[in-house]
Design an enzyme around this catalytic site. Sequence first.
Site, PDB file in Angstrom:
ATOM      1  N   ASP A  80      -1.229   2.439 -10.941  1.00 25.71           N
ATOM      2  CA  ASP A  80      -0.686   3.694 -10.366  1.00 25.71           C
ATOM      3  C   ASP A  80      -0.949   4.660 -11.445  1.00 25.71           C
ATOM      4  OD1 ASP A  80       1.456   5.481  -9.767  1.00 25.71           O
ATOM      5  OD2 ASP A  80       2.936   4.209  -9.711  1.00 25.71           O
ATOM      6  N   HIS A 132       0.966   4.547  -5.912  1.00 25.53           N
ATOM      7  CA  HIS A 132       2.385   5.249  -6.363  1.00 25.53           C
ATOM      8  C   HIS A 132       3.428   4.864  -4.983  1.00 25.53           C
ATOM      9  CE1 HIS A 132       5.593   6.796  -9.063  1.00 25.53           C
ATOM     10  NE2 HIS A 132       5.749   7.700  -7.910  1.00 25.53           N
ATOM     11  N   SER A 166      10.327   6.165  -7.084  1.00 26.70           N
ATOM     12  CA  SER A 166       9.924   7.290  -7.856  1.00 26.70           C
ATOM     13  C   SER A 166      11.368   8.106  -8.597  1.00 26.70           C
ATOM     14  CB  SER A 166       9.059   8.273  -7.211  1.00 26.70           C
ATOM     15  OG  SER A 166       8.142   8.953  -8.005  1.00 26.70           O
TER      16      SER A 166
END
Length: 267
Positions: free
Chosen positions: A213, A242, A92
């Site tokens: 996601d 995610h 991320s």
Amino acid sequence: MGKQSPGYASLANVKFMSSCGENKKTIIISHGYGLDQSCWRHILPSLLENHYTVVTYDLVFSAASTLEDYADDLISLMDEFDLKSSFFLGHSMSAMVGCLASIKRPEFFHHLILLCASPRYLNSTDYEGGFEVSDIEAMLENMEKDFHSWTQGFAPAALGTEDPNLCKEFQDRLLSMTPEIAITLARSLYLGDHRDALQKVSVPATIVHTQKDIVVPVSVARYIHENLGGESSVVAIPAAGHMPQLTAPKLLIDALAKLLGTCDLDP
């Protein structure tokens, strides 16, 4: 076996882990928003069994921190311990941290593994980031109105599962941040734009994403692949959510094993 290093302004609890015997390259793994290094617990045994030296740490979330700050501290860490030609697995927000660090010190990085990465979360005329400005404004408003309730809804949505144990784990991690820090950092991340940095990344990279996601649509993985300055490839994990390191660890381990095995053959 493991050892710890001193902390850095935006990195805490830095740990070095290795198995007995001859080790391969070093792999540095860095988590995303609202998590800590415990999210890698399912991945670590496989990496250690395959004789990688693994470096983990916790991002110190603060209202003043930027991705550039995290990148600078990552460089300081790698410089101090001479971690040249290392693998970097960034999840991320940490994926872009790795990209930014690699631009400044490419010799430190052998290969970037960008997990559920995004250089920009907002849509624009020629780019699908996944969100409109109104979406982010509404999210931030909900966070300000009732942070605890927001975490209850965000946790299962981001994870892509209703598993009560995983949802509670992620919610507890989110609640470990103060609302001020969580909101300020979310605003910075979701409204930021680091697309211009992609073309400056010369280190080889692999973009790893799940098939569904809500935070980062599949189109973003394609965009990163098409715009990175160095060689890159895309790997899709047949899972949703995610955070596949928590929700689909076996699938992620399999993907990493193939990826790392191939990259170890590179000069």
